[in-house]
Scaffold this motif. Structure first.
Motif, mmCIF file in Angstrom:
data_model
loop_
_atom_site.group_PDB
_atom_site.id
_atom_site.type_symbol
_atom_site.label_atom_id
_atom_site.label_comp_id
_atom_site.label_asym_id
_atom_site.label_seq_id
_atom_site.Cartn_x
_atom_site.Cartn_y
_atom_site.Cartn_z
ATOM 1 N N UNK A 195 0.852 -1.189 0.000
ATOM 2 C CA UNK A 195 0.000 0.000 0.000
ATOM 3 C C UNK A 195 0.893 1.246 0.000
ATOM 4 N N UNK A 196 0.836 1.977 -1.096
ATOM 5 C CA UNK A 196 1.606 3.218 -1.247
ATOM 6 C C UNK A 196 0.666 4.396 -1.145
ATOM 7 N N UNK A 197 1.025 5.507 -0.645
ATOM 8 C CA UNK A 197 2.344 5.889 -0.139
ATOM 9 C C UNK A 197 2.556 5.571 1.334
ATOM 10 N N UNK A 198 1.622 4.847 1.958
ATOM 11 C CA UNK A 198 1.724 4.588 3.390
ATOM 12 C C UNK A 198 2.874 3.648 3.753
ATOM 13 N N UNK A 199 3.282 2.805 2.786
ATOM 14 C CA UNK A 199 4.343 1.854 3.074
ATOM 15 C C UNK A 199 3.869 0.654 3.886
ATOM 16 N N UNK A 200 2.557 0.440 3.950
ATOM 17 C CA UNK A 200 2.019 -0.719 4.658
ATOM 18 C C UNK A 200 2.038 -1.932 3.746
ATOM 19 N N UNK A 201 2.082 -3.111 4.372
ATOM 20 C CA UNK A 201 2.016 -4.337 3.590
ATOM 21 C C UNK A 201 1.089 -5.326 4.273
ATOM 22 N N UNK A 202 0.722 -6.335 3.510
ATOM 23 C CA UNK A 202 -0.170 -7.362 4.022
ATOM 24 C C UNK A 202 -0.155 -8.571 3.118
ATOM 25 N N UNK A 203 -1.140 -9.435 3.310
ATOM 26 C CA UNK A 203 -1.253 -10.651 2.513
ATOM 27 C C UNK A 203 -2.673 -10.797 2.002
ATOM 28 N N UNK A 204 -2.830 -11.603 0.934
ATOM 29 C CA UNK A 204 -4.159 -11.827 0.371
ATOM 30 C C UNK A 204 -4.264 -13.215 -0.223
ATOM 31 N N UNK A 205 -5.506 -13.640 -0.402
ATOM 32 C CA UNK A 205 -5.854 -14.835 -1.163
ATOM 33 C C UNK A 205 -6.961 -14.433 -2.125
ATOM 34 N N UNK A 206 -6.826 -14.840 -3.382
ATOM 35 C CA UNK A 206 -7.841 -14.567 -4.400
ATOM 36 C C UNK A 206 -8.363 -15.900 -4.915
ATOM 37 N N UNK A 207 -9.678 -16.033 -4.926
ATOM 38 C CA UNK A 207 -10.328 -17.258 -5.380
ATOM 39 C C UNK A 207 -11.207 -16.924 -6.567
ATOM 40 N N UNK A 208 -11.050 -17.678 -7.639
ATOM 41 C CA UNK A 208 -11.863 -17.441 -8.819
ATOM 42 C C UNK A 208 -13.304 -17.827 -8.517
ATOM 43 N N UNK A 209 -14.226 -16.936 -8.889
ATOM 44 C CA UNK A 209 -15.641 -17.154 -8.662
ATOM 45 C C UNK A 209 -16.224 -17.870 -9.867
ATOM 46 N N UNK A 210 -16.847 -18.991 -9.623
ATOM 47 C CA UNK A 210 -17.481 -19.731 -10.709
ATOM 48 C C UNK A 210 -18.771 -19.030 -11.088
ATOM 49 N N UNK A 211 -18.975 -18.850 -12.377
ATOM 50 C CA UNK A 211 -20.224 -18.256 -12.821
ATOM 51 C C UNK A 211 -21.223 -19.368 -13.073
ATOM 52 N N UNK A 212 -22.410 -19.172 -12.599
ATOM 53 C CA UNK A 212 -23.472 -20.167 -12.781
ATOM 54 C C UNK A 212 -23.900 -20.168 -14.236
ATOM 55 N N UNK A 213 -24.114 -21.334 -14.769
ATOM 56 C CA UNK A 213 -24.590 -21.428 -16.139
ATOM 57 C C UNK A 213 -26.080 -21.667 -16.119
ATOM 58 N N UNK A 214 -26.768 -20.965 -16.955
ATOM 59 C CA UNK A 214 -28.213 -21.094 -17.026
ATOM 60 C C UNK A 214 -28.545 -22.112 -18.108
ATOM 61 N N UNK A 215 -29.359 -23.067 -17.756
ATOM 62 C CA UNK A 215 -29.750 -24.085 -18.741
ATOM 63 C C UNK A 215 -31.174 -23.816 -19.179
ATOM 64 N N UNK A 216 -31.387 -23.992 -20.455
ATOM 65 C CA UNK A 216 -32.707 -23.792 -21.032
ATOM 66 C C UNK A 216 -33.475 -25.102 -20.915
ATOM 67 N N UNK A 217 -34.638 -25.062 -20.292
ATOM 68 C CA UNK A 217 -35.408 -26.290 -20.079
ATOM 69 C C UNK A 217 -36.493 -26.488 -21.125
#
Length: 127
Positions: A104-126
């Protein structure tokens, strides 16, 4: 038997393939005790990846750089009315998540993260 080894190599390569960056990601992390929670959506046009991240109800344009297995995404922010630049540098883990550090600039802070891919729901035609 000659065909078995190439098929095995192809199947194990697919198992260890890294997820693609374009799509929606849920980001959680911590910067010196401050919880980070964002949803980012990345798109790819030709060889450029960009998009936006939403944090605390605000949307920030985001740039994405891929360097080997490292993914770096950068966007603005603010803290107590002062502008910030957040730089996320992560690598893929065996679960297909991105894990890494936040700068984080300009504060000079740091941290950690985790990113998870979000699955998109598929719509099925009935019909």
């Amino acid at each position: 038997m000659k065909l078995v080894l190439p098929l095995f190599l192809l199947s194990t390569t697919a198992l260890f393939a890294q997820p693609t960056v374009p799509g929606s990601w849920t980001i959680s992390g911590d910067v010196q005790g401050y919880a980070i929670s964002e949803v980012c959506t990345f798109t790819q046009t030709a060889d450029k990846i960009g998009g936006s991240c939403v944090s605390n109800g605000k949307t920030y344009d985001t740039t994405v750089t891929i360097d080997g297995s490292k993914v770096i995404f950068v966007h603005g922010g603010e803290y107590e009315g002062k502008p910030l630049t957040l730089t996320y540098t992560g690598t893929y883990n065996d679960k297909g998540e991105l894990n890494g550090d936040i700068d984080v600039k300009p504060l000079g802070y740091d941290g950690t993260f985790t990113a998870t891919k979000t699955e998109t729901a598929t719509k099925t035609d009935t019909k």
